[in-house]
Write a protein that holds these residues in place. Structure first.
Motif, PDB file in Angstrom:
ATOM      1  N   ASN A   1       0.839  -1.210   0.000  1.00 21.84           N
ATOM      2  CA  ASN A   1       0.000   0.000   0.000  1.00 21.84           C
ATOM      3  C   ASN A   1       0.868   1.253   0.000  1.00 21.84           C
ATOM      4  O   ASN A   1       1.811   1.370   0.789  1.00 21.84           O
ATOM      5  CB  ASN A   1      -0.903   0.024   1.236  1.00 21.84           C
ATOM      6  CG  ASN A   1      -1.914  -1.113   1.234  1.00 21.84           C
ATOM      7  OD1 ASN A   1      -2.459  -1.462   0.195  1.00 21.84           O
ATOM      8  ND2 ASN A   1      -2.145  -1.703   2.387  1.00 21.84           N
ATOM      9  N   ILE A   2       0.558   2.180  -0.898  1.00 16.43           N
ATOM     10  CA  ILE A   2       1.195   3.492  -0.888  1.00 16.43           C
ATOM     11  C   ILE A   2       0.101   4.534  -0.655  1.00 16.43           C
ATOM     12  O   ILE A   2      -0.830   4.650  -1.465  1.00 16.43           O
ATOM     13  CB  ILE A   2       1.913   3.798  -2.220  1.00 16.43           C
ATOM     14  CG1 ILE A   2       3.001   2.752  -2.486  1.00 16.43           C
ATOM     15  CG2 ILE A   2       2.523   5.199  -2.184  1.00 16.43           C
ATOM     16  CD1 ILE A   2       3.767   2.983  -3.779  1.00 16.43           C
ATOM     17  N   PRO A   3       0.152   5.286   0.440  1.00 11.73           N
ATOM     18  CA  PRO A   3      -0.868   6.303   0.690  1.00 11.73           C
ATOM     19  C   PRO A   3      -0.899   7.340  -0.439  1.00 11.73           C
ATOM     20  O   PRO A   3       0.144   7.741  -0.963  1.00 11.73           O
ATOM     21  CB  PRO A   3      -0.415   6.945   2.009  1.00 11.73           C
ATOM     22  CG  PRO A   3       0.461   5.913   2.654  1.00 11.73           C
ATOM     23  CD  PRO A   3       1.148   5.194   1.517  1.00 11.73           C
ATOM     24  N   LYS A   4      -2.100   7.765  -0.801  1.00 15.27           N
ATOM     25  CA  LYS A   4      -2.209   8.778  -1.858  1.00 15.27           C
ATOM     26  C   LYS A   4      -1.547  10.080  -1.446  1.00 15.27           C
ATOM     27  O   LYS A   4      -1.100  10.858  -2.297  1.00 15.27           O
ATOM     28  CB  LYS A   4      -3.680   9.013  -2.183  1.00 15.27           C
ATOM     29  CG  LYS A   4      -4.306   7.870  -2.969  1.00 15.27           C
ATOM     30  CD  LYS A   4      -5.702   8.220  -3.447  1.00 15.27           C
ATOM     31  CE  LYS A   4      -6.280   7.104  -4.307  1.00 15.27           C
ATOM     32  NZ  LYS A   4      -7.660   7.401  -4.755  1.00 15.27           N
ATOM     33  N   LYS A   5      -1.459  10.284  -0.146  1.00 16.01           N
ATOM     34  CA  LYS A   5      -0.746  11.462   0.345  1.00 16.01           C
ATOM     35  C   LYS A   5       0.688  11.475  -0.173  1.00 16.01           C
ATOM     36  O   LYS A   5       1.221  12.525  -0.551  1.00 16.01           O
ATOM     37  CB  LYS A   5      -0.759  11.449   1.879  1.00 16.01           C
ATOM     38  CG  LYS A   5       0.054  12.555   2.533  1.00 16.01           C
ATOM     39  CD  LYS A   5       0.035  12.410   4.048  1.00 16.01           C
ATOM     40  CE  LYS A   5       0.914  13.461   4.706  1.00 16.01           C
ATOM     41  NZ  LYS A   5       0.935  13.322   6.184  1.00 16.01           N
ATOM     42  N   GLU A   6       1.325  10.279  -0.203  1.00 16.68           N
ATOM     43  CA  GLU A   6       2.693  10.175  -0.700  1.00 16.68           C
ATOM     44  C   GLU A   6       2.758  10.462  -2.202  1.00 16.68           C
ATOM     45  O   GLU A   6       3.714  11.057  -2.691  1.00 16.68           O
ATOM     46  CB  GLU A   6       3.239   8.777  -0.415  1.00 16.68           C
ATOM     47  CG  GLU A   6       3.371   8.431   1.058  1.00 16.68           C
ATOM     48  CD  GLU A   6       4.621   9.013   1.671  1.00 16.68           C
ATOM     49  OE1 GLU A   6       5.485   9.484   0.913  1.00 16.68           O
ATOM     50  OE2 GLU A   6       4.742   9.007   2.918  1.00 16.68           O
ATOM     51  N   LEU A   7       1.745  10.023  -2.935  1.00 12.40           N
ATOM     52  CA  LEU A   7       1.718  10.301  -4.376  1.00 12.40           C
ATOM     53  C   LEU A   7       1.658  11.801  -4.634  1.00 12.40           C
ATOM     54  O   LEU A   7       2.312  12.328  -5.542  1.00 12.40           O
ATOM     55  CB  LEU A   7       0.516   9.616  -5.033  1.00 12.40           C
ATOM     56  CG  LEU A   7       0.490   8.081  -5.032  1.00 12.40           C
ATOM     57  CD1 LEU A   7      -0.772   7.590  -5.701  1.00 12.40           C
ATOM     58  CD2 LEU A   7       1.712   7.522  -5.744  1.00 12.40           C
ATOM     59  N   LEU A   8       0.860  12.503  -3.847  1.00  7.36           N
ATOM     60  CA  LEU A   8       0.682  13.942  -4.040  1.00  7.36           C
ATOM     61  C   LEU A   8       1.913  14.736  -3.633  1.00  7.36           C
ATOM     62  O   LEU A   8       2.184  15.810  -4.169  1.00  7.36           O
ATOM     63  CB  LEU A   8      -0.530  14.429  -3.251  1.00  7.36           C
ATOM     64  CG  LEU A   8      -1.887  13.869  -3.711  1.00  7.36           C
ATOM     65  CD1 LEU A   8      -2.983  14.251  -2.723  1.00  7.36           C
ATOM     66  CD2 LEU A   8      -2.214  14.359  -5.116  1.00  7.36           C
ATOM     67  N   GLN A   9       2.678  14.199  -2.681  1.00  2.16           N
ATOM     68  CA  GLN A   9       3.848  14.923  -2.169  1.00  2.16           C
ATOM     69  C   GLN A   9       5.114  14.658  -2.983  1.00  2.16           C
ATOM     70  O   GLN A   9       6.146  15.283  -2.720  1.00  2.16           O
ATOM     71  CB  GLN A   9       4.096  14.538  -0.699  1.00  2.16           C
ATOM     72  CG  GLN A   9       3.023  15.061   0.245  1.00  2.16           C
ATOM     73  CD  GLN A   9       3.243  14.635   1.682  1.00  2.16           C
ATOM     74  OE1 GLN A   9       2.590  15.121   2.590  1.00  2.16           O
ATOM     75  NE2 GLN A   9       4.168  13.703   1.900  1.00  2.16           N
ATOM     76  N   ASN A  10       5.052  13.743  -3.936  1.00  2.00           N
ATOM     77  CA  ASN A  10       6.200  13.459  -4.791  1.00  2.00           C
ATOM     78  C   ASN A  10       5.856  13.812  -6.231  1.00  2.00           C
ATOM     79  O   ASN A  10       4.692  13.775  -6.637  1.00  2.00           O
ATOM     80  CB  ASN A  10       6.589  11.978  -4.686  1.00  2.00           C
ATOM     81  CG  ASN A  10       7.259  11.659  -3.361  1.00  2.00           C
ATOM     82  OD1 ASN A  10       8.459  11.826  -3.196  1.00  2.00           O
ATOM     83  ND2 ASN A  10       6.457  11.196  -2.396  1.00  2.00           N
TER      84      ASN A  10
END
Length: 350
Positions: free
Chosen positions: A92-101
């Motif tokens: 699982n990769i949090p969508k928060k991480e997608l938005l911050q990268n």
């Protein structure tokens, strides 16, 4: 621009092969099987391999030329039967991480932090389970791996046909009676492993290791057919290397830099590895709690896949989670044949 699921999957597509390859390379048994091409493909619920303890016929000596052939069938055959096991590990990769990268570099960073770390942890768990019957608990817990076979013959909590007990017993051959791979061990069936005990390494460590290796090689039936994977706990391995240094009388040193590897050695044609994952005090009892050495001949070891390890694409269709998820999946089993060609040694850490 944030890392999209499409960019993440496009980047992952180029790295799936290396991630799976790194997993296989990190587990010595799998690595050796890959090199020797012993990984096979099969189907069905079980792996079945015949075990023969007698000839299917009897020969007749011809002295006069009019003897009759003995057509009685002296046949006693049994089959190893081992059930496959399947494992699925979600990433699982949090969508928060997608938005911050952002961009390609951001996608690579996320893959290093999530899929790669998961695969590295899984390889440690699998190696420890193969050697001890328990997981390191990094990516998957011990009960979830209980459907796989383990080399540790003291393990007796496997789930599924043929995996209840571990493969190699730390017992003299006459005392090996557990049902292993769904067949009771016995001398009559040639279904047993070689075993010896080291009293103290300085006393008989080298001689017991050589004896066990020699016994395994004799049953392999090949001039150079000794065990090719030898795994020791770290203390036994250290004593083995120290003892080898004491045996050296004169060594001609080559010019240039010494390229010796303190993490690997040799016995016969076998590579000797130390494993820090073997915890003698918690994973073993009796004489094996004082040292463990496995001698495995991959000529008589098969890793049979129904589904080879795969890593799926990430998808965001996951209920109740603000995350994207991929899955690591594999469905296989390991089976030993010609058991007397394998062995183990207890003791040696002191």
């Amino acid at each position: 621009m944030a890392v999209s699921v499409e960019l993440l999957n496009t980047t992952l597509a180029d790295l799936k092969g290396p991630l799976v390859s790194a997993f296989l390379q990190n587990v010595p048994t799998f690595r050796a099987l890959e090199k020797k091409g012993r990984i096979t493909s099969d189907g069905g619920t079980y792996i079945e391999r015949p075990i023969m303890s007698g000839s299917p016929a009897r020969g007749t000596g011809i002295f006069n030329g009019d003897e009759t052939l003995d057509m009685t069938r002296y046949k006693r055959s049994k089959k190893y039967q081992v059930e496959f096991h399947r494992v699925v590990v979600p990433i699982n990769i949090p969508k928060k991480e997608l938005l911050q990268n952002k961009g390609k570099l951001g996608a690579i960073k996320l893959i290093e932090n999530y899929p790669k770390v998961t695969m590295d942890g899984l390889s440690v768990d699998m190696e420890k389970y193969l050697l001890t019957g328990s997981s390191a608990g990094i990516a998957i817990d011990s009960p979830e791996l209980a459907g796989f076979t383990t080399f540790n013959g003291q393990f007796a909590a496997g789930v599924g046909t043929g995996v209840t007990n571990g493969l190699l017993d730390f017992l003299v051959t006459s005392a090996q009676t557990d049902t292993v791979q769904n067949v009771p061990k016995s001398l009559a069936d040639f279904h047993y492993n070689q075993f010896n005990t080291i009293t103290a390494f300085a006393t008989d460590g080298i001689s017991k290791l050589r004896k066990t290796y020699r016994q395994c090689a004799q049953f392999a039936g090949k001039p150079n057919g000794g065990p090719d994977i030898i795994v020791m706990d770290d203390d036994t391995f250290g004593n083995y290397q120290d003892a080898k240094l004491d045996l050296v009388r004169l060594t001609a040193l080559p010019q240039g830099t010494d390229k010796g590897n303190l993490l690997q050695d040799v016995i016969g044609v076998g590579g000797v590895y130390a494993s820090a994952l073997i915890n003698l005090s918690t994973d073993f009892t009796g004489a094996a709690a004082n040292g463990v050495t496995y001698m495995i001949n991959t000529d008589f070891l098969e890793l049979v896949y129904i589904q080879k390890m795969t890593i799926s694409d990430f998808t965001d269709q996951i209920a109740q989670q603000d995350a994207v998820t991929a899955k690591v999946e594999f469905h296989h089993q390991m089976v030993l044949t010609k058991f007397p060609a394998h062995g183990c040694v207890a003791g040696g850490s002191v």
